[in-house]
Design an enzyme around this catalytic site. Structure first.
Site, short mmCIF file in Angstrom:
data_model
loop_
_atom_site.label_atom_id
_atom_site.label_comp_id
_atom_site.label_asym_id
_atom_site.label_seq_id
_atom_site.Cartn_x
_atom_site.Cartn_y
_atom_site.Cartn_z
CE LYS A 1 -4.21 -2.11 1.75
NZ LYS A 1 -4.82 -2.63 2.98
CE LYS B 1 -6.62 -9.20 -5.32
NZ LYS B 1 -6.28 -8.87 -4.04
CE LYS C 1 -13.22 -3.26 -3.18
NZ LYS C 1 -13.39 -3.58 -1.84
P1 ADP Z 1 -9.81 -4.74 -3.42
O1 ADP Z 1 -8.81 -5.71 -3.99
O2 ADP Z 1 -11.08 -4.88 -4.44
O3 ADP Z 1 -9.68 -3.57 -2.70
P2 ADP Z 1 -10.64 -6.29 -0.92
O4 ADP Z 1 -8.93 -6.42 -0.57
O5 ADP Z 1 -11.61 -5.51 -0.07
O6 ADP Z 1 -10.58 -6.12 -2.52
O7 ADP Z 1 -11.00 -7.87 -0.88
C1 ADP Z 1 -12.04 -8.26 -0.10
C2 ADP Z 1 -12.08 -9.85 -0.32
O8 ADP Z 1 -12.26 -10.29 -1.51
C3 ADP Z 1 -10.81 -10.46 0.22
O9 ADP Z 1 -11.24 -11.64 1.22
C4 ADP Z 1 -9.97 -10.77 -0.84
O10 ADP Z 1 -9.12 -11.72 -0.72
C5 ADP Z 1 -10.97 -11.03 -2.02
N1 ADP Z 1 -10.62 -10.50 -3.30
C6 ADP Z 1 -10.29 -9.41 -3.91
N2 ADP Z 1 -9.95 -9.48 -4.89
C7 ADP Z 1 -9.84 -10.38 -5.43
C8 ADP Z 1 -9.36 -11.24 -6.58
N3 ADP Z 1 -9.07 -10.61 -7.66
N4 ADP Z 1 -9.39 -12.49 -6.57
C9 ADP Z 1 -9.80 -13.51 -5.71
N5 ADP Z 1 -10.08 -12.67 -4.43
C10 ADP Z 1 -10.30 -11.26 -4.30
#
Ligand code: ADP
Ligand code: TRP
Length: 337
Positions: A119, A201, A204
């Site tokens: 981050k 990946k 958001k």
């Molecule tokens: P983002 O990366 O969109 O901010 P988060 O970090 O809030 O998403 O992730 C919320 C949940 O969704 C977590 O358990 C994370 O491991 C899962 N997750 C997010 N993006 C993916 C992805 N591309 N593939 C698999 N799991 C994901």
């Protein structure tokens, strides 16, 4: 002193930082829904609003995201009789436990956190809150004596750090026979990695997501933006090297996957040329149909916000009782009572 409970408990949290996308669904929510029916113990799911404050500094946006996320869980099938769904900040015991854990957590442990380093590399200002994020997450897990934490790959290190913190606390305080804190295990989801429309990946923060409740023309437009190579229509395509096919697989049975992989390899379907555009149409139709019922329930909950609020309040009261017992046990262990 009584020790930690031996009950089996699943716990997971998800940050309310925006609309839910396919990565969140297949990486987290889908298995949360399955576990409430399959797991022999209790399931606790919470909305990590305190964690979200490390990145979201807009009160109205945060309130909306929390509500939308709760409504999404209920629309996706969370059954309040089987699982708890609550706001992290409705359980103040968690922040109390965070402090107790902070006092046994070495700086070195936090400095090794990959997600923190990522981050900061991405340009996020390093607040103390962001740095101590793993301690708050450990408190979330340990407060409820959670035994299993379903997460995506990116969160595995945080669960391992939680085990380290619990071990440090148990070694510093409490007896071997009755440790104050329960060590959790993580469980990786079936689809730990969902690619986004640009092939990275889905996240958001990369702006490459497909929202679960997008439908119709808007969904087709978004799916149309998935990156592909420039193979001319009618030429063979490689399904094993295609984001479109990777996403299609998430929704399709094995037989359907084999059938569509065949169209890719032949560059043809029923004697007609088959290209990425056709594959994208198949994918959009799958997504649209898969979430149709949940989308209708989501719209209903948006029109009846009090139903969502009731679930959050009732669940928080039950979760608080569990967390209070743990925090009292830990306070006694370290001499605060
Ligand atoms: P983002 O990366 O969109 O901010 P988060 O970090 O809030 O998403 O992730 C919320 C949940 O969704 C977590 O358990 C994370 O491991 C899962 N997750 C997010 N993006 C993916 C992805 N591309 N593939 C698999 N799991 C994901
Ligand atoms: N850090 C997790 C994420 O960003 C969210 C989270 C907070 C969590 N506390 C947790 C996940 C406890 C599992 C258990 O996805």
């Amino acid at each position: 002193m009584t020790g930690a409970t031996k009950r089996q408990r699943v716990l997971s949290g998800i940050q309310p930082s925006g609309l839910i996308h396919l990565g969140n669904y297949f990486g987290a929510i889908q298995q949360h829904m399955e576990l409430q029916h399959e797991f022999p113990g209790e399931c606790l799911y919470f909305i990590a609003d305190y964690h979200a404050l490390t990145t979201v500094h807009d009160a109205e946006a945060l309130r909306t995201h929390v509500f939308d996320l709760a409504a999404t869980y209920l629309a996706m099938g969370l059954d309040p009789d089987k699982a708890l769904l609550f706001r992290q900040s409705d359980v103040p015991e968690v922040t109390e436990l965070t402090w107790l854990l902070a006092t046994v957590t070495g700086m070195g442990l936090l400095e090794r956190a990959v997600s923190y380093k990522d981050k900061v590399t991405q340009g996020l200002t390093a607040s103390v809150g962001l740095f101590t994020y793993p301690i708050l997450m450990a408190a979330d897990i340990l407060a409820y004596d959670s035994t299993m934490v379903p997460v995506g790959k990116d969160q595995v290190q945080h669960v391992e750090m939680t085990r380290d913190m619990a071990t440090h606390f148990n070694e510093a305080y409490g007896s071997k026979r009755k440790p104050a804190l329960t060590l959790p295990r993580y469980r990786l989801s079936h689809a730990p990695y969902v690619p986004g429309i640009d092939g990275r990946k889905m996240s958001k923060s990369y702006g490459n997501t497909i929202w679960v409740f997008r439908a119709g023309k808007a969904l087709r437009k978004r799916v149309g933006q998935i990156v592909t190579d420039s193979t001319p229509m009618g030429e063979p395509l490689d399904p094993d090297n295609s984001v479109v096919f990777d996403l299609f697989k998430l929704f399709a049975s094995e037989a359907e996957q084999a059938e569509v992989a065949g169209y890719f390899r032949a560059g043809a379907r029923d004697g007609q040329p088959f290209g990425y555009g056709h594959a994208k149409q198949l994918l959009a139709a799958k997504i649209d149909a898969h979430f149709a019922d949940a989308r209708a329930r989501y719209a209903e909950l948006q029109a009846n916000p009090e139903r969502v609020e009731d679930v959050l309040r009732q669940s928080a009261a039950k979760a608080r009782a569990l967390a209070r017992a743990t925090v009292d046990r830990c306070k006694r262990a370290c001499g605060l009572r």
